[in-house]
Write an enzyme that holds these catalytic residues in place. Structure first.
Site, mmCIF file in Angstrom:
data_model
loop_
_atom_site.group_PDB
_atom_site.id
_atom_site.type_symbol
_atom_site.label_atom_id
_atom_site.label_comp_id
_atom_site.label_asym_id
_atom_site.label_seq_id
_atom_site.Cartn_x
_atom_site.Cartn_y
_atom_site.Cartn_z
ATOM 1 N N PRO A 1 -8.397 -1.063 -1.954
ATOM 2 C CG PRO A 1 -9.833 -1.543 -0.169
ATOM 3 C CD PRO A 1 -9.578 -0.526 -1.242
ATOM 4 C CG HIS B 1 2.930 -4.423 7.050
ATOM 5 N ND1 HIS B 1 2.762 -3.307 6.253
ATOM 6 C CD2 HIS B 1 3.898 -5.170 6.442
ATOM 7 C CE1 HIS B 1 3.593 -3.379 5.223
ATOM 8 N NE2 HIS B 1 4.288 -4.489 5.320
ATOM 9 C CB VAL C 1 -3.891 -6.325 -8.300
ATOM 10 C CG1 VAL C 1 -3.013 -6.569 -9.529
ATOM 11 C CG2 VAL C 1 -5.359 -6.559 -8.660
ATOM 12 C CB SER D 1 -0.943 0.006 1.220
ATOM 13 O OG SER D 1 -1.890 -1.023 1.140
ATOM 14 N N GLY D 2 2.136 1.121 -0.284
ATOM 15 C CA GLY D 2 3.001 2.288 -0.333
ATOM 16 C C GLY D 2 3.922 2.415 0.865
#
Length: 312
Positions: free
Chosen positions: A119, A98, A124, A42-43
């Protein structure tokens, strides 16, 4: 002092095969600490690099990024080694997790940066990342028993399901967010918890798509929030260093792979296009996903998270 939280209710414990948020109970905070809390793909590394560039005000880092910005709750590295390295750091510290914020010790002296991503796009990227992980090496480093030899293991490994099949299964998961944090319920809880805290002065939410659309603007915004002054003439070099192409070119220095868990450092920097996950689903499947996720998170978070899909 570590482990002393003044009678405050201890954080929720999140555990997986390679993570344990209980390590946060031993983290000795300092004024100015930055905690980057994201779901996988997510970066996270992107935000770590942005923080490194802002803290040091130069693209030339003194050590690999994972040494400058350790993953606190990752079992691959012994806790005493991680905390000793952090204790020795004299610069403003920025660390990775996380774990959702309800599983991290919340210290008023620290700033918590939560990066969110659509999401389906996150999933992916997670699918593709799965093929790049050396599972045997990960088991070895985390003290898990090696897979037992069996007639089944003597056969050729079963191929991974196609992306579409895997994504639909991921979107239907009923996993426990505390045990499978990268599941859809885990993502929904992580972001819902952060969203509920977004008005707190030391909690910052950043959207992956905003970083993609206006990297310099988001970096300047974060510098203002963190109280970091960057000379105007330095900005172009810092922004350029945070672009995908420049980071991928420095994969061996920036990839979070200190122990050889990843098969290919460059493959870690896969360019994930926003909207790619939505395009995989048919209209009925998207409607099912939308209904399910709208029941899992607040309406305003859903709209902010999904952007152009919010009204559809």
């Amino acid at each position: 002092m570590p482990g002393d939280h003044g009678g405050v209710v201890p954080p929720v414990r999140y555990r997986s095969s390679d993570e344990d948020s209980a390590r946060w109970l031993e983290f000795a905070f300092r004024p100015g600490d930055i905690v980057i809390s994201t779901r996988s793909k997510s970066g996270t590394t992107w935000m770590q690099m942005i923080c490194a560039l802002l803290v040091f005000r130069t693209p030339d880092l003194s050590a690999p990024l994972n040494e400058l910005s350790p993953w606190v709750d990752w079992l691959v590295e012994p806790a005493d080694k991680v905390f000793a390295r952090l204790e020795a750091q004299r610069h403003r510290r920025f660390v990775k997790t996380h774990t959702p914020l309800d599983g991290v010790v919340l210290d008023p002296r620290a700033t918590y940066v939560v990066v969110a991503r659509h999401p389906l796009d996150m999933a992916v990227s997670l699918y593709h990342q799965g093929a790049n992980i050396d599972r045997d090496r990960l088991r070895e480093l985390t003290g898990q028993p090696a897979a037992e030899p069996s007639p089944e293991r003597a056969q050729p490994a079963r191929p991974r399901p196609p992306l579409r099949e895997w994504l639909l299964s991921w979107a239907a998961s009923e996993a426990d967010p505390r045990e499978e944090m990268d599941s859809l319920p885990g993502v929904a809880w992580h972001l819902s918890d952060a969203w509920a805290r977004r008005d707190q002065p030391n909690v910052v939410l950043v959207h992956y798509d905003d970083l993609s659309a206006d990297l310099e603007g988001q970096m300047r915004r974060l510098a203002d929030i963190l109280g970091i002054e960057v000379p105007e003439g330095t900005w172009p070099a810092l922004v350029q260093a945070a672009t995908f192409d420049r980071m991928r070119a420095r994969a061996d220095e920036l990839t979070p792979n200190p122990a050889g868990v990843l098969k290919d450092n460059a493959a870690f920097f896969r360019r994930g296009r926003s909207g790619a996950g939505r395009e995989i689903l048919g209209d009925d499947e998207w409607a099912n996903y939308r209904a399910r996720t709208q029941a899992m998170v607040p309406a305003d978070l859903w709209a902010w998270l999904h952007r152009e899909q919010a009204a559809g």
